[in-house]
Enzyme design. Structure first.
Site: not given
Ligand code: ING
Length: 307
Positions: A47, A107, A124, A142, A168, A193
């Protein structure tokens, strides 16, 4: 004759603001060459592959923000990557920040075939985090920098199979995989990420790597599809992100996995007919799935937490 493909996941280490575009492109070209040296027909990048994950901090200046976006397609930022992929006859999936001609911001993720033709674009849908800055060690903005994707979950024919794309946070939602499986997708390619630490729910920090593979293995198994998940890893602009890039089979097994938090290429020869076998019996949607009994799952039921 069985349908086999060699696919590669091009995990990338940090891409920091101080690193030049040429340097990042050089790293990506090296990953394309390593993928080709293993006979890969497809290499999947993370991503927002060629830029830092800028939703991790507040950007107020519009021009500073727009510098991270590519107009419609990512070719302009990393032309050498596309040139080298064409020379080596390898298809690529690459995540990027998309600015449309109408100045809409997404995204996005895109699949290009071995001749460099755009085969599939995805924007996304599941944007995690917040639309406004939070009191936290790092941001997750985001919803401030991107619109929700407006292309749905499209699937395209490629190389004798059907491919879908995700990005992601999409990988954590069951609907992502099912929406594409119902269209016949056999491979889903996604980049991520993912910070080790989640400021708004720190109790899951010890589970970040587990949840990463849990989501992709469940999606792969419950929809009889291959899932290629590719990290942008390591400490990027002060935020440590997980690696764990993986190629997951319809059985749910992880058949290849990155072990570093740096640039790392993993690859696997995948048997697309495993999809056929699992869908012929275990997950034969037509014979076993009963949507008429599932109730109104498309609408939130009671107990949904509002914003
Ligand atoms: N990053 C993270 C993901 O879904 C996240 C945000 C992390 C959400 C941990 C929930 C728990 O992997 C992105 N860019 O979506």
């Amino acid at each position: 004759m069985s349908r086999e493909l060699v696919v590669a996941a091009a995990q990338m280490g940090p891409v920091e603001r101080k690193e030049s575009v040429e340097s990042v492109a050089g790293r990506m070209v090296s990953l394309v060459e390593r993928a080709a040296s293993r006979g890969s027909q497809l290499v999947v990048f993370p991503e927002l592959a060629a830029v830092p994950f800028f939703p991790h901090w507040v950007i107020d200046d519009r021009q500073e923000l727009l510098a991270y976006y590519d107009l419609d397609e990512p070719v302009g930022r990393a032309p050498d990557v596309f040139r080298r992929a064409r020379e080596l006859g390898i298809a690529i999936v690459i995540g990027y920040a998309e600015r449309t001609e109408q100045n809409r911001l997404f995204n996005s993720n895109a699949l290009y075939d071995k001749s460099g033709e755009l085969i599939l674009k995805y924007r996304k849908v599941h944007l995690p985090g917040f639309g406004t800055p939070q009191e936290a060690e790092h941001q997750l903005l985001e919803k401030r920098y991107f619109e929700v994707g407006d292309l749905g979950f499209p699937v395209a024919e490629w190389s004798g199979t059907k491919v879908g794309l995700a990005i992601c946070n999409d990988r954590r939602w069951a609907e992502t995989y099912r929406a594409m499986a119902l269209q016949g997708a056999e491979i889903v390619c996604l980049g991520y990420n993912t910070p080790v630490h989640t400021p708004h729910l720190p109790e899951i920090d010890t589970l970040t790597n587990f949840h990463n593979h849990l989501a992709m293995q469940a999606g792969a198994y419950q929809n009889s599809m291959w899932v290629v998940g590719v990290a942008k890893a390591g400490v990027e602009e002060g935020v440590e992100q997980i690696g764990g890039s993986a190629i997951v089979a319809p059985s749910g097994e992880v058949v290849a996995q990155a072990t570093s938090q740096a640039d790392e290429l993993i690859s696997a020869e995948i048997d697309l007919d495993m999809v056929t076998r699992y869908r012929r019996d275990i997950f034969n949607f037509a014979h076993h799935r009963r949507p008429e009994h599932y109730g109104i799952i498309a609408q939130p039921s009671s107990g949904v937490v509002s914003e």
